[in-house]
Write a protein that holds these residues in place. Structure first.
Motif, PDB file in Angstrom:
ATOM      1  N   LYS A 263     110.047 -35.948  -2.688  1.00 37.91           N
ATOM      2  CA  LYS A 263     110.220 -37.027  -1.722  1.00 37.91           C
ATOM      3  C   LYS A 263     109.485 -36.667  -0.435  1.00 37.91           C
ATOM      4  CE  LYS A 263     114.783 -38.245  -3.412  1.00 37.91           C
ATOM      5  NZ  LYS A 263     114.333 -39.387  -4.221  1.00 37.91           N
ATOM      6  N   LEU A 264     109.047 -37.685   0.276  1.00 39.61           N
ATOM      7  CA  LEU A 264     108.397 -37.452   1.557  1.00 39.61           C
ATOM      8  C   LEU A 264     109.411 -37.708   2.666  1.00 39.61           C
ATOM      9  CD1 LEU A 264     105.100 -39.398   0.846  1.00 39.61           C
ATOM     10  CD2 LEU A 264     105.382 -36.905   0.920  1.00 39.61           C
ATOM     11  N   ALA A 265     109.265 -36.975   3.756  1.00 32.74           N
ATOM     12  CA  ALA A 265     110.161 -37.196   4.896  1.00 32.74           C
ATOM     13  C   ALA A 265     109.353 -37.078   6.182  1.00 32.74           C
ATOM     14  CB  ALA A 265     111.286 -36.176   4.901  1.00 32.74           C
ATOM     15  N   ILE A 266     109.735 -37.865   7.151  1.00 32.28           N
ATOM     16  CA  ILE A 266     109.075 -37.762   8.452  1.00 32.28           C
ATOM     17  C   ILE A 266     110.127 -37.971   9.541  1.00 32.28           C
ATOM     18  CG2 ILE A 266     108.383 -40.221   8.466  1.00 32.28           C
ATOM     19  CD1 ILE A 266     105.794 -39.301   9.862  1.00 32.28           C
ATOM     20  N   LEU A 267     110.011 -37.166  10.583  1.00 30.10           N
ATOM     21  CA  LEU A 267     110.891 -37.347  11.742  1.00 30.10           C
ATOM     22  C   LEU A 267     110.123 -38.136  12.791  1.00 30.10           C
ATOM     23  CD1 LEU A 267     112.197 -33.694  12.308  1.00 30.10           C
ATOM     24  CD2 LEU A 267     113.112 -35.419  10.762  1.00 30.10           C
ATOM     25  N   SER A 268     110.687 -39.229  13.254  1.00 34.63           N
ATOM     26  CA  SER A 268     110.093 -39.970  14.368  1.00 34.63           C
ATOM     27  C   SER A 268     111.109 -39.929  15.493  1.00 34.63           C
ATOM     28  CB  SER A 268     109.821 -41.418  13.957  1.00 34.63           C
ATOM     29  OG  SER A 268     109.523 -42.185  15.102  1.00 34.63           O
TER      30      SER A 268
END
Ligand SMILES: Cc1cc2nc3c(=O)[nH]c(=O)nc-3n(C[C@H](O)[C@H](O)[C@H](O)COP(=O)(O)OP(=O)(O)OC[C@H]3O[C@@H](n4cnc5c(N)ncnc54)[C@H](O)[C@@H]3O)c2cc1C
Length: 216
Positions: free
Chosen positions: A141-146
């Motif tokens: 899975k991909l994850a990104i913190l914004s």
């Protein structure tokens, strides 16, 4: 990218905040790309952040000495975790990409988001031994913190008062100090996030390894 499933875990109290705007542009842009987007709006959901015995709906394996990690692991296997945890685990299980949208609170995530992590990412579901780090169960899975900050970008540089943000955060998109920025600068922050989302699926995931972290 059309057909992809995205979960946005959003932690802000005010829909008209900059975080609210960043969440809204992500929903709009990714939906327009043909993704199916679900938002877990943690404050609106009144999400319980505390990891307690209430999370285990069946009998405890050791009622005489409560160990949350052990009980949650066993409850996951017996499918006796509380329904709010199971609901979030289902959303996460189905997602190809998870976006965490939040303001920085004390160099970390707000308590409600930390509680989401503590309760949802339990042993058996997100990891086990063996089955952690590169072999974790959410692998692929991909994850990104914004996130947004109170401090400016220079305050989070190597020589800044807060130090280099790399030392406490990894896969991220930061909107620095929106309250101190001008209206135009804030609009650019939202536009830059929307622009990044357009090509997000082409980005190479960060290698979360010590050489990447400390080598630059
Ligand atoms: C408990 C706590 C701990 C904290 N700890 C830290 C810390 O450790 N380090 C740190 O740096 N900061 C810290 N902060 C500060 C916090 O990170 C910032 O206040 C927060 O990130 C600002 O983001 P926001 O979305 O809340 O901004 P908001 O105040 O909601 O937004 C800023 C402005 O942007 C406007 N806006 C909204 N949408 C748009 C748009 N589309 N275009 C243009 N303008 C728009 C809003 O109307 C508002 O005027 C902390 C704050 C708290 C409460």
């Amino acid at each position: 990218m059309a057909g992809k499933k995205v979960l946005i875990v959003y932690a802000h109290q005010e829909p008209r905040s900059l975080n609210g705007s960043l969440k809204d542009v992500a929903v709009a842009e990714l939906s327009q790309q043909g993704c199916s987007v679900i938002v877990s709006d943690l404050y609106a959901m009144n999400f319980e952040p505390r990891a307690t015995g209430k999370d285990i709906t069946g009998t405890l394996s050791n009622p005489g000495f409560f160990n949350y990690g052990v009980e949650a692991h066993k409850a996951y296997k017996k499918q006796s975790l509380s329904s709010d945890i199971i609901e979030e685990q289902k959303k996460l299980q189905e997602a190809n990409l998870v976006i965490f949208q939040f303001p920085l609170y004390w160099f970390s995530v707000p308590a409600v988001l930390k509680g989401w992590m503590d309760r949802v990412l339990c042993q058996g579901f997100a990891f086990d031994f063996p089955g952690s780090y590169d072999d974790g169960f959410l692998k692929g899975k991909l994850a990104i913190l914004s996130l947004t900050t109170g401090g400016t970008a220079s305050m989070f540089s190597k020589t800044g008062v807060n130090g280099d943000f790399r030392y406490f955060l990894w896969p991220l998109q930061i909107s620095f100090g929106p309250e101190m920025a001008s209206e135009e600068e804030r609009k650019r922050m939202v536009a830059s996030w929307a622009q990044r989302l357009k090509t997000l699926w082409e980005e190479e995931p960060i290698q979360c390894s010590p050489p990447w972290y400390f080598g630059q």
